[in-house]
Write an enzyme that holds these catalytic residues in place. Structure first.
Site, PDB file in Angstrom:
ATOM      1  N   LYS A  44       0.818  -1.213   0.000  1.00 54.41           N
ATOM      2  CA  LYS A  44       0.000   0.000   0.000  1.00 54.41           C
ATOM      3  C   LYS A  44       0.856   1.269   0.000  1.00 54.41           C
ATOM      4  O   LYS A  44       2.062   1.227   0.294  1.00 54.41           O
ATOM      5  CB  LYS A  44      -0.938  -0.039   1.215  1.00 54.41           C
ATOM      6  CG  LYS A  44      -1.993  -1.165   1.137  1.00 54.41           C
ATOM      7  CD  LYS A  44      -2.979  -1.077   2.302  1.00 54.41           C
ATOM      8  CE  LYS A  44      -4.061  -2.135   2.199  1.00 54.41           C
ATOM      9  NZ  LYS A  44      -5.053  -2.027   3.312  1.00 54.41           N
ATOM     10  N   TYR A  59     -12.362  -1.564  -3.751  1.00 49.22           N
ATOM     11  CA  TYR A  59     -12.913  -1.759  -2.394  1.00 49.22           C
ATOM     12  C   TYR A  59     -14.435  -1.597  -2.356  1.00 49.22           C
ATOM     13  O   TYR A  59     -14.986  -1.253  -1.316  1.00 49.22           O
ATOM     14  CB  TYR A  59     -12.244  -0.793  -1.419  1.00 49.22           C
ATOM     15  CG  TYR A  59     -10.871  -1.244  -0.964  1.00 49.22           C
ATOM     16  CD1 TYR A  59     -10.729  -2.366  -0.154  1.00 49.22           C
ATOM     17  CD2 TYR A  59      -9.717  -0.560  -1.331  1.00 49.22           C
ATOM     18  CE1 TYR A  59      -9.483  -2.794   0.280  1.00 49.22           C
ATOM     19  CE2 TYR A  59      -8.455  -0.975  -0.897  1.00 49.22           C
ATOM     20  CZ  TYR A  59      -8.352  -2.093  -0.089  1.00 49.22           C
ATOM     21  OH  TYR A  59      -7.118  -2.516   0.348  1.00 49.22           O
ATOM     22  N   PHE A 100     -15.362   3.964   7.088  1.00 51.67           N
ATOM     23  CA  PHE A 100     -13.971   4.237   6.699  1.00 51.67           C
ATOM     24  C   PHE A 100     -13.748   4.224   5.182  1.00 51.67           C
ATOM     25  O   PHE A 100     -12.624   4.391   4.713  1.00 51.67           O
ATOM     26  CB  PHE A 100     -13.025   3.224   7.370  1.00 51.67           C
ATOM     27  CG  PHE A 100     -13.316   1.777   7.021  1.00 51.67           C
ATOM     28  CD1 PHE A 100     -12.791   1.203   5.867  1.00 51.67           C
ATOM     29  CD2 PHE A 100     -14.102   0.986   7.854  1.00 51.67           C
ATOM     30  CE1 PHE A 100     -13.059  -0.116   5.541  1.00 51.67           C
ATOM     31  CE2 PHE A 100     -14.375  -0.349   7.528  1.00 51.67           C
ATOM     32  CZ  PHE A 100     -13.841  -0.895   6.369  1.00 51.67           C
ATOM     33  N   ARG A 135      -2.910 -14.470   4.305  1.00 48.92           N
ATOM     34  CA  ARG A 135      -3.588 -13.736   5.390  1.00 48.92           C
ATOM     35  C   ARG A 135      -2.837 -13.951   6.708  1.00 48.92           C
ATOM     36  O   ARG A 135      -2.726 -13.050   7.523  1.00 48.92           O
ATOM     37  CB  ARG A 135      -5.042 -14.198   5.535  1.00 48.92           C
ATOM     38  CG  ARG A 135      -5.945 -13.862   4.357  1.00 48.92           C
ATOM     39  CD  ARG A 135      -6.253 -12.401   4.178  1.00 48.92           C
ATOM     40  NE  ARG A 135      -6.895 -11.786   5.312  1.00 48.92           N
ATOM     41  CZ  ARG A 135      -7.568 -10.625   5.253  1.00 48.92           C
ATOM     42  NH1 ARG A 135      -7.689  -9.977   4.095  1.00 48.92           N
ATOM     43  NH2 ARG A 135      -8.080 -10.101   6.317  1.00 48.92           N
ATOM     44  N   ARG A 186       2.140  -6.872   8.875  1.00 50.58           N
ATOM     45  CA  ARG A 186       1.495  -5.675   9.440  1.00 50.58           C
ATOM     46  C   ARG A 186       2.089  -5.312  10.795  1.00 50.58           C
ATOM     47  O   ARG A 186       2.254  -4.123  11.104  1.00 50.58           O
ATOM     48  CB  ARG A 186      -0.017  -5.887   9.512  1.00 50.58           C
ATOM     49  CG  ARG A 186      -0.656  -5.701   8.123  1.00 50.58           C
ATOM     50  CD  ARG A 186      -2.097  -6.117   8.106  1.00 50.58           C
ATOM     51  NE  ARG A 186      -2.797  -5.666   6.907  1.00 50.58           N
ATOM     52  CZ  ARG A 186      -3.968  -6.153   6.521  1.00 50.58           C
ATOM     53  NH1 ARG A 186      -4.564  -7.099   7.223  1.00 50.58           N
ATOM     54  NH2 ARG A 186      -4.548  -5.690   5.421  1.00 50.58           N
ATOM     55  N   ASN A 188      -2.127   0.290   6.702  1.00 53.13           N
ATOM     56  CA  ASN A 188      -1.589  -0.953   7.248  1.00 53.13           C
ATOM     57  C   ASN A 188      -0.713  -1.749   6.279  1.00 53.13           C
ATOM     58  O   ASN A 188      -0.659  -2.971   6.337  1.00 53.13           O
ATOM     59  CB  ASN A 188      -2.725  -1.809   7.820  1.00 53.13           C
ATOM     60  CG  ASN A 188      -3.776  -2.139   6.777  1.00 53.13           C
ATOM     61  OD1 ASN A 188      -3.652  -1.738   5.627  1.00 53.13           O
ATOM     62  ND2 ASN A 188      -4.797  -2.871   7.167  1.00 53.13           N
ATOM     63  N   HIS A 195      -2.201  -5.370   1.485  1.00 53.53           N
ATOM     64  CA  HIS A 195      -3.509  -6.003   1.265  1.00 53.53           C
ATOM     65  C   HIS A 195      -3.300  -7.471   0.941  1.00 53.53           C
ATOM     66  O   HIS A 195      -2.319  -7.839   0.313  1.00 53.53           O
ATOM     67  CB  HIS A 195      -4.212  -5.332   0.069  1.00 53.53           C
ATOM     68  CG  HIS A 195      -5.403  -6.105  -0.416  1.00 53.53           C
ATOM     69  ND1 HIS A 195      -6.643  -5.984   0.156  1.00 53.53           N
ATOM     70  CD2 HIS A 195      -5.525  -7.050  -1.390  1.00 53.53           C
ATOM     71  CE1 HIS A 195      -7.490  -6.806  -0.459  1.00 53.53           C
ATOM     72  NE2 HIS A 195      -6.836  -7.460  -1.399  1.00 53.53           N
ATOM     73  N   GLU A 255      -9.681  -9.808  -7.911  1.00 56.23           N
ATOM     74  CA  GLU A 255      -8.683  -8.773  -7.606  1.00 56.23           C
ATOM     75  C   GLU A 255      -7.457  -8.862  -8.512  1.00 56.23           C
ATOM     76  O   GLU A 255      -6.902  -7.832  -8.922  1.00 56.23           O
ATOM     77  CB  GLU A 255      -8.276  -8.880  -6.132  1.00 56.23           C
ATOM     78  CG  GLU A 255      -9.408  -8.476  -5.195  1.00 56.23           C
ATOM     79  CD  GLU A 255      -9.080  -8.658  -3.727  1.00 56.23           C
ATOM     80  OE1 GLU A 255      -9.964  -8.396  -2.888  1.00 56.23           O
ATOM     81  OE2 GLU A 255      -7.938  -9.061  -3.401  1.00 56.23           O
TER      82      GLU A 255
HETATM   83  P1  IDP Z   1      -8.289  -6.478   5.495  1.00 59.25           P
HETATM   84  O1  IDP Z   1      -7.415  -5.564   4.656  1.00 59.25           O
HETATM   85  O2  IDP Z   1      -7.535  -7.043   6.662  1.00 59.25           O
HETATM   86  O3  IDP Z   1      -8.989  -7.530   4.682  1.00 59.25           O
HETATM   87  P2  IDP Z   1     -10.850  -5.098   5.599  1.00 59.25           P
HETATM   88  O4  IDP Z   1     -11.817  -5.197   6.738  1.00 59.25           O
HETATM   89  O5  IDP Z   1     -11.175  -5.809   4.325  1.00 59.25           O
HETATM   90  O6  IDP Z   1      -9.421  -5.561   6.159  1.00 59.25           O
HETATM   91  O7  IDP Z   1     -10.646  -3.546   5.315  1.00 59.25           O
HETATM   92  C1  IDP Z   1      -9.982  -3.115   4.139  1.00 59.25           C
HETATM   93  C2  IDP Z   1      -9.002  -2.027   4.505  1.00 59.25           C
HETATM   94  O8  IDP Z   1      -9.746  -0.883   4.967  1.00 59.25           O
HETATM   95  C3  IDP Z   1      -8.052  -2.344   5.672  1.00 59.25           C
HETATM   96  O9  IDP Z   1      -6.928  -3.085   5.276  1.00 59.25           O
HETATM   97  C4  IDP Z   1      -7.680  -0.951   6.135  1.00 59.25           C
HETATM   98  O10 IDP Z   1      -6.718  -0.344   5.257  1.00 59.25           O
HETATM   99  C5  IDP Z   1      -9.004  -0.207   5.968  1.00 59.25           C
HETATM  100  N1  IDP Z   1      -9.806  -0.229   7.205  1.00 59.25           N
HETATM  101  C6  IDP Z   1     -10.515  -1.266   7.717  1.00 59.25           C
HETATM  102  N2  IDP Z   1     -11.147  -0.926   8.847  1.00 59.25           N
HETATM  103  C7  IDP Z   1     -10.846   0.379   9.062  1.00 59.25           C
HETATM  104  C8  IDP Z   1     -11.220   1.328  10.082  1.00 59.25           C
HETATM  105  O11 IDP Z   1     -11.966   1.027  11.032  1.00 59.25           O
HETATM  106  N3  IDP Z   1     -10.682   2.581   9.958  1.00 59.25           N
HETATM  107  C9  IDP Z   1      -9.877   2.952   8.927  1.00 59.25           C
HETATM  108  N4  IDP Z   1      -9.517   2.100   7.953  1.00 59.25           N
HETATM  109  C10 IDP Z   1      -9.995   0.827   8.015  1.00 59.25           C
HETATM  110 MG    MG Z   2     -10.423  -7.380   3.197  1.00 61.14          MG
END
Ligand code: IDP
Ligand code: MG
Length: 143
Positions: A10, A50, A58, A86, A103, A113, A116, A127
């Site tokens: 990212k 997304y 968010f 994962r 992470r 973070n 992805h 994707e």
């Molecule tokens: P993942 O990347 O671990 O699969 P997801 O729930 O699919 O997590 O969320 C996609 C991305 O959205 C996360 O990797 C993160 O960058 C962002 N994200 C998720 N939850 C939050 C939040 O509560 N605040 C801000 N950004 C968030």
């Molecule tokens: Mg996800």
């Protein structure tokens, strides 16, 4: 069980100049790089990627962040790729990620973070197709 997943290094990690360190972790864990590129996503492209999160609180922040600078999508191959990747990247929130995960090591915050990883075989296929053409993938399939 599929053998492919999509990673994206990212924009936060690209800005920190740690693409190499992250790729080293990925390849040391046994993943093979099948295709890779550096791209700057438009808001439309990040929003489309997304789409499942549209409407979440968010979402706008996520789309702004993902289009804030270049990122590095990578199509990866390994047995059990989705689940193993994962595990390698760790929990979404780096504060909750296990020691040694990408992470935990490199993410700045829940939003920014570092990486992805696809969450299912079905989404991995969608994707990968978001970033790589069939031709790009086939040309990299030498083995
Ligand atoms: P993942 O990347 O671990 O699969 P997801 O729930 O699919 O997590 O969320 C996609 C991305 O959205 C996360 O990797 C993160 O960058 C962002 N994200 C998720 N939850 C939050 C939040 O509560 N605040 C801000 N950004 C968030
Ligand atoms: Mg996800």
């Amino acid at each position: 069980m599929s053998n492919r997943t999509l990673a994206i290094i990212k924009p936060d990690a690209v800005k920190k100049n740690i693409i190499g360190q992250i790729i080293t972790k990925i390849t040391e864990a046994g993943f093979k790089i099948k295709a890779i590129k550096m791209v700057r996503l438009t808001k439309d492209s990040a929003g489309g990627f997304y789409e499942v999160h549209k409407g979440r609180p968010f979402y706008d922040e996520l789309v702004s962040f993902m289009s804030s600078g270049p990122c590095v999508p990578i199509a990866l191959e390994k047995e059990n790729a989705v689940a193993d990747f994962r595990k390698l990247i760790g929990a979404t929130d780096p504060a909750k990620a296990e020691e040694g995960t990408i992470r935990k090591l490199f993410a700045s915050s829940l939003g920014e973070n570092a990486i992805h990883g696809s969450d299912s075989d079905e989404n991995a296929a969608i994707e990968i197709a978001h970033f790589f053409s069939r031709k790009e993938l086939l040309e990299n399939y030498s083995s």
